[in-house]
Each structure stands twice: as C-alpha cells, then as structure tokens.
Design a protein around this motif. Structure first.
Motif, PDB file in Angstrom:
ATOM      1  N   ALA A  18       0.806  -1.222   0.000  1.00 33.27           N
ATOM      2  CA  ALA A  18       0.000   0.000   0.000  1.00 33.27           C
ATOM      3  C   ALA A  18       0.838   1.270   0.000  1.00 33.27           C
ATOM      4  N   VAL A  19       1.917   1.312   0.792  1.00 31.65           N
ATOM      5  CA  VAL A  19       2.647   2.580   0.965  1.00 31.65           C
ATOM      6  C   VAL A  19       4.154   2.446   0.792  1.00 31.65           C
ATOM      7  N   GLY A  20       4.613   1.339   0.265  1.00 29.74           N
ATOM      8  CA  GLY A  20       6.047   1.105   0.181  1.00 29.74           C
ATOM      9  C   GLY A  20       6.739   1.631  -1.065  1.00 29.74           C
ATOM     10  N   GLU A  21       5.992   2.141  -2.026  1.00 34.56           N
ATOM     11  CA  GLU A  21       6.623   2.691  -3.221  1.00 34.56           C
ATOM     12  C   GLU A  21       7.360   3.980  -2.868  1.00 34.56           C
ATOM     13  N   ARG A  22       8.420   4.261  -3.621  1.00 36.04           N
ATOM     14  CA  ARG A  22       9.177   5.483  -3.416  1.00 36.04           C
ATOM     15  C   ARG A  22       8.246   6.686  -3.505  1.00 36.04           C
ATOM     16  N   TRP A  23       8.384   7.607  -2.609  1.00 35.75           N
ATOM     17  CA  TRP A  23       7.649   8.864  -2.473  1.00 35.75           C
ATOM     18  C   TRP A  23       6.349   8.719  -1.681  1.00 35.75           C
ATOM     19  N   SER A  24       5.807   7.531  -1.538  1.00 32.53           N
ATOM     20  CA  SER A  24       4.503   7.394  -0.881  1.00 32.53           C
ATOM     21  C   SER A  24       4.508   7.909   0.552  1.00 32.53           C
ATOM     22  N   LEU A  25       5.468   7.491   1.351  1.00 30.63           N
ATOM     23  CA  LEU A  25       5.491   7.949   2.749  1.00 30.63           C
ATOM     24  C   LEU A  25       5.854   9.425   2.869  1.00 30.63           C
ATOM     25  N   LEU A  26       6.590   9.962   1.904  1.00 30.01           N
ATOM     26  CA  LEU A  26       6.867  11.394   1.935  1.00 30.01           C
ATOM     27  C   LEU A  26       5.611  12.196   1.593  1.00 30.01           C
ATOM     28  N   ILE A  27       4.769  11.672   0.736  1.00 29.64           N
ATOM     29  CA  ILE A  27       3.469  12.295   0.475  1.00 29.64           C
ATOM     30  C   ILE A  27       2.636  12.266   1.751  1.00 29.64           C
ATOM     31  N   VAL A  28       2.633  11.137   2.431  1.00 30.23           N
ATOM     32  CA  VAL A  28       1.908  11.034   3.711  1.00 30.23           C
ATOM     33  C   VAL A  28       2.470  12.048   4.698  1.00 30.23           C
ATOM     34  N   ARG A  29       3.813  12.162   4.779  1.00 26.16           N
ATOM     35  CA  ARG A  29       4.435  13.150   5.675  1.00 26.16           C
ATOM     36  C   ARG A  29       3.890  14.547   5.402  1.00 26.16           C
ATOM     37  N   GLU A  30       3.791  14.910   4.134  1.00 29.50           N
ATOM     38  CA  GLU A  30       3.275  16.231   3.779  1.00 29.50           C
ATOM     39  C   GLU A  30       1.814  16.391   4.186  1.00 29.50           C
ATOM     40  N   LEU A  31       1.023  15.354   3.980  1.00 30.94           N
ATOM     41  CA  LEU A  31      -0.408  15.445   4.281  1.00 30.94           C
ATOM     42  C   LEU A  31      -0.706  15.350   5.770  1.00 30.94           C
ATOM     43  N   LEU A  45       7.936  18.566  -2.397  1.00 28.10           N
ATOM     44  CA  LEU A  45       8.560  17.261  -2.612  1.00 28.10           C
ATOM     45  C   LEU A  45       9.577  17.409  -3.740  1.00 28.10           C
ATOM     46  N   PRO A  46      10.633  18.198  -3.499  1.00 29.56           N
ATOM     47  CA  PRO A  46      11.602  18.421  -4.565  1.00 29.56           C
ATOM     48  C   PRO A  46      12.187  17.104  -5.062  1.00 29.56           C
ATOM     49  N   GLY A  47      12.246  16.983  -6.368  1.00 28.85           N
ATOM     50  CA  GLY A  47      12.809  15.781  -6.976  1.00 28.85           C
ATOM     51  C   GLY A  47      11.768  14.830  -7.524  1.00 28.85           C
ATOM     52  N   VAL A  48      10.527  14.942  -7.086  1.00 24.68           N
ATOM     53  CA  VAL A  48       9.496  14.050  -7.607  1.00 24.68           C
ATOM     54  C   VAL A  48       8.979  14.611  -8.928  1.00 24.68           C
ATOM     55  N   SER A  49       8.839  13.751  -9.915  1.00 24.66           N
ATOM     56  CA  SER A  49       8.274  14.196 -11.188  1.00 24.66           C
ATOM     57  C   SER A  49       6.761  14.298 -11.053  1.00 24.66           C
ATOM     58  N   THR A  50       6.157  15.075 -11.931  1.00 19.89           N
ATOM     59  CA  THR A  50       4.701  15.213 -11.887  1.00 19.89           C
ATOM     60  C   THR A  50       4.015  13.880 -12.179  1.00 19.89           C
ATOM     61  N   ASP A  51       4.607  13.077 -13.067  1.00 21.98           N
ATOM     62  CA  ASP A  51       4.021  11.765 -13.379  1.00 21.98           C
ATOM     63  C   ASP A  51       4.027  10.849 -12.164  1.00 21.98           C
ATOM     64  N   ILE A  52       5.145  10.814 -11.461  1.00 23.16           N
ATOM     65  CA  ILE A  52       5.249   9.942 -10.283  1.00 23.16           C
ATOM     66  C   ILE A  52       4.322  10.443  -9.181  1.00 23.16           C
ATOM     67  N   LEU A  53       4.279  11.753  -8.952  1.00 17.31           N
ATOM     68  CA  LEU A  53       3.396  12.288  -7.913  1.00 17.31           C
ATOM     69  C   LEU A  53       1.949  11.931  -8.218  1.00 17.31           C
ATOM     70  N   ALA A  54       1.531  12.125  -9.450  1.00 20.39           N
ATOM     71  CA  ALA A  54       0.151  11.793  -9.828  1.00 20.39           C
ATOM     72  C   ALA A  54      -0.125  10.299  -9.646  1.00 20.39           C
ATOM     73  N   ALA A  55       0.838   9.467 -10.033  1.00 22.24           N
ATOM     74  CA  ALA A  55       0.657   8.019  -9.893  1.00 22.24           C
ATOM     75  C   ALA A  55       0.580   7.608  -8.426  1.00 22.24           C
ATOM     76  N   ARG A  56       1.434   8.178  -7.591  1.00 25.92           N
ATOM     77  CA  ARG A  56       1.412   7.828  -6.161  1.00 25.92           C
ATOM     78  C   ARG A  56       0.122   8.287  -5.511  1.00 25.92           C
ATOM     79  N   LEU A  57      -0.330   9.496  -5.825  1.00 21.99           N
ATOM     80  CA  LEU A  57      -1.593   9.978  -5.253  1.00 21.99           C
ATOM     81  C   LEU A  57      -2.747   9.074  -5.675  1.00 21.99           C
ATOM     82  N   GLY A  88      -3.598   6.991  10.314  1.00 18.94           N
ATOM     83  CA  GLY A  88      -3.033   5.905  11.104  1.00 18.94           C
ATOM     84  C   GLY A  88      -1.548   5.688  10.846  1.00 18.94           C
ATOM     85  N   LEU A  89      -1.031   6.285   9.793  1.00 18.55           N
ATOM     86  CA  LEU A  89       0.396   6.182   9.485  1.00 18.55           C
ATOM     87  C   LEU A  89       1.243   7.200  10.257  1.00 18.55           C
TER      88      LEU A  89
END
Length: 124
Positions: A18-31, A45-57, A88-89
C-alpha cells in the motif's frame, strides 16, 4: 503503470504493498500537516516528477490512504487529504523520523530543506 505486490500473506508485506513505493510515505508526511493542493505537494517534494506524484496519489487514493476533495468557492481547488486509514500512518512516519534523526548532521549542499519538515506532527 502495473501494480507490484510482494504476494505474501504478511501484514508488513501488505502494508508495503500500500505505501512502500518510493515517495509514498513522503506524500503522507506532507499530508500529516493537513490538506494540500497538488501544486503545493509538488513544490514541497523536490525531486518528484509530476508523473510519479500523480501516480502515487492515485495509488494512495485507491488504497484508501488519501482522499481527493474539491474546496467550495471562492477557493474552488482540489486538495488531497489523509483518510482515517492514512492518519493511522502518523506513528509510522514519526518512528521513521526518530530512527533517521541520528543520520541527519548538517544538510548537504544538494539537499532541499523545508521548515515544516522540522515542526508539527512528525517531529520527535
């Protein structure tokens, strides 16, 4: 993007599915600081591409970790926020922050720094 799984009947493996992909927990940190617009998440989230951010969200939304909500006018913006499952994270992110604190030292010249990374819900 095809979805990967550990294919193990194990709570840790399922959580990482559920949350182990790169950037996922950093997105959670932000939220954990509250609802955020896509552009604000991308900026902090410097360094994340828009494609990856959209996919992770999208993946986090499918897992029930994140919800998308439209703000009422005059804002009329879409924001992302943690669901109860996502909130819960908090302890997981806080534990990772505490565990990694010893390794920080001084920021490297190439590292991004945001003030809110050191304040609020993930500070130990």
């Amino acid at each position: 993007m095809s979805r990967r799984s550990y294919d193990q009947y194990c709570a840790v493996a399922r959580a990482l599915d559920a949350v182990g992909e790169r950037w996922s927990l950093l997105i959670v940190r932000e939220l954990l600081h509250g609802a955020r617009r896509y552009t604000d998440l991308h900026a902090d989230l410097p360094g994340v591409s828009t494609d990856i951010l959209a996919a992770r969200l999208k993946q986090l939304e499918a897992e029930g970790v994140v919800a998308r909500r439209r703000l009422e006018p005059p804002a009329s913006a879409t924001v992302y926020e943690l669901t109860a499952r996502g909130r819960g994270l908090r302890q997981v992110v806080e534990a990772l922050a505490a565990w990694g604190l010893d390794t920080l030292g001084e920021p490297r010249p190439t590292e991004a720094v945001r003030q809110h990374w050191f304040t609020g819900p993930v500070v130990s």
